[in-house]
Design a protein around this motif. Sequence first.
Motif, PDB file in Angstrom:
ATOM      1  N   GLU A  43      58.543  92.322   7.476  1.00  0.00           N
ATOM      2  CA  GLU A  43      58.736  92.744   8.869  1.00  0.00           C
ATOM      3  C   GLU A  43      59.615  93.991   8.982  1.00  0.00           C
ATOM      4  O   GLU A  43      59.582  94.672   9.995  1.00  0.00           O
ATOM      5  CB  GLU A  43      59.333  91.612   9.699  1.00  0.00           C
ATOM      6  CG  GLU A  43      58.341  90.498   9.949  1.00  0.00           C
ATOM      7  CD  GLU A  43      58.910  89.409  10.850  1.00  0.00           C
ATOM      8  OE1 GLU A  43      60.046  89.569  11.332  1.00  0.00           O
ATOM      9  OE2 GLU A  43      58.218  88.414  11.054  1.00  0.00           O
ATOM     10  N   ASP A  44      60.398  94.289   7.941  1.00  0.00           N
ATOM     11  CA  ASP A  44      61.257  95.472   7.949  1.00  0.00           C
ATOM     12  C   ASP A  44      60.494  96.743   7.611  1.00  0.00           C
ATOM     13  O   ASP A  44      60.988  97.842   7.864  1.00  0.00           O
ATOM     14  CB  ASP A  44      62.403  95.316   6.946  1.00  0.00           C
ATOM     15  CG  ASP A  44      63.364  94.211   7.322  1.00  0.00           C
ATOM     16  OD1 ASP A  44      63.444  93.868   8.518  1.00  0.00           O
ATOM     17  OD2 ASP A  44      64.036  93.685   6.409  1.00  0.00           O
ATOM     18  N   LEU A  45      59.328  96.608   7.021  1.00  0.00           N
ATOM     19  CA  LEU A  45      58.554  97.784   6.617  1.00  0.00           C
ATOM     20  C   LEU A  45      57.933  98.453   7.828  1.00  0.00           C
ATOM     21  O   LEU A  45      57.552  97.797   8.787  1.00  0.00           O
ATOM     22  CB  LEU A  45      57.449  97.380   5.634  1.00  0.00           C
ATOM     23  CG  LEU A  45      57.892  96.802   4.305  1.00  0.00           C
ATOM     24  CD1 LEU A  45      56.670  96.418   3.473  1.00  0.00           C
ATOM     25  CD2 LEU A  45      58.756  97.783   3.547  1.00  0.00           C
ATOM     26  N   PRO A  46      57.805  99.767   7.756  1.00  0.00           N
ATOM     27  CA  PRO A  46      57.117 100.460   8.855  1.00  0.00           C
ATOM     28  C   PRO A  46      55.621 100.169   8.774  1.00  0.00           C
ATOM     29  O   PRO A  46      55.110  99.787   7.715  1.00  0.00           O
ATOM     30  CB  PRO A  46      57.396 101.937   8.549  1.00  0.00           C
ATOM     31  CG  PRO A  46      57.529 101.987   7.064  1.00  0.00           C
ATOM     32  CD  PRO A  46      58.208 100.682   6.695  1.00  0.00           C
ATOM     33  N   THR A  47      54.941 100.359   9.883  1.00  0.00           N
ATOM     34  CA  THR A  47      53.488 100.273   9.855  1.00  0.00           C
ATOM     35  C   THR A  47      52.957 101.534   9.175  1.00  0.00           C
ATOM     36  O   THR A  47      53.698 102.501   8.973  1.00  0.00           O
ATOM     37  CB  THR A  47      52.906 100.182  11.278  1.00  0.00           C
ATOM     38  OG1 THR A  47      53.176 101.416  11.952  1.00  0.00           O
ATOM     39  CG2 THR A  47      53.494  99.009  12.059  1.00  0.00           C
ATOM     40  N   VAL A  48      51.689 101.522   8.848  1.00  0.00           N
ATOM     41  CA  VAL A  48      51.076 102.708   8.247  1.00  0.00           C
ATOM     42  C   VAL A  48      51.239 103.910   9.178  1.00  0.00           C
ATOM     43  O   VAL A  48      51.642 104.995   8.749  1.00  0.00           O
ATOM     44  CB  VAL A  48      49.585 102.448   7.920  1.00  0.00           C
ATOM     45  CG1 VAL A  48      48.871 103.746   7.554  1.00  0.00           C
ATOM     46  CG2 VAL A  48      49.453 101.431   6.799  1.00  0.00           C
TER      47      VAL A  48
END
Length: 111
Positions: A43-48
């Motif tokens: 959930e911490d990762l950015p979206t593409v």
Amino acid sequence: MSDRPHLPRRASLEVLRAEASDELSVIVEERVLQGEDPWSFMEDLPTVDELVVLTLRAENIAADGGQQPNEARNYRVLRQISLDYPPLSAAVWRLLGSEPHRTWDVSVRAS
């Protein structure tokens, strides 16, 4: 200082998204290999699309001599990305109002 410094012509949005997707895959793989549980960081990762916007923003900063933009210029740069790439508008608006950061980068989280 210009909001549109001389930037090389970019690839299509599809290519930018493919590159961002590959980068996210590498980030996930590195963190899993370091023993992190994907459920704790996904959930911490950015979206593409957010990663594409951050990449375009970084290219704009680099083309302007690496000087970090103030809040007003950051807004104009992100807004211009939205105008140049309308499908990225939702990602731009998610990033506006907060300083883009890299919580997915272990070196940034450690500092």
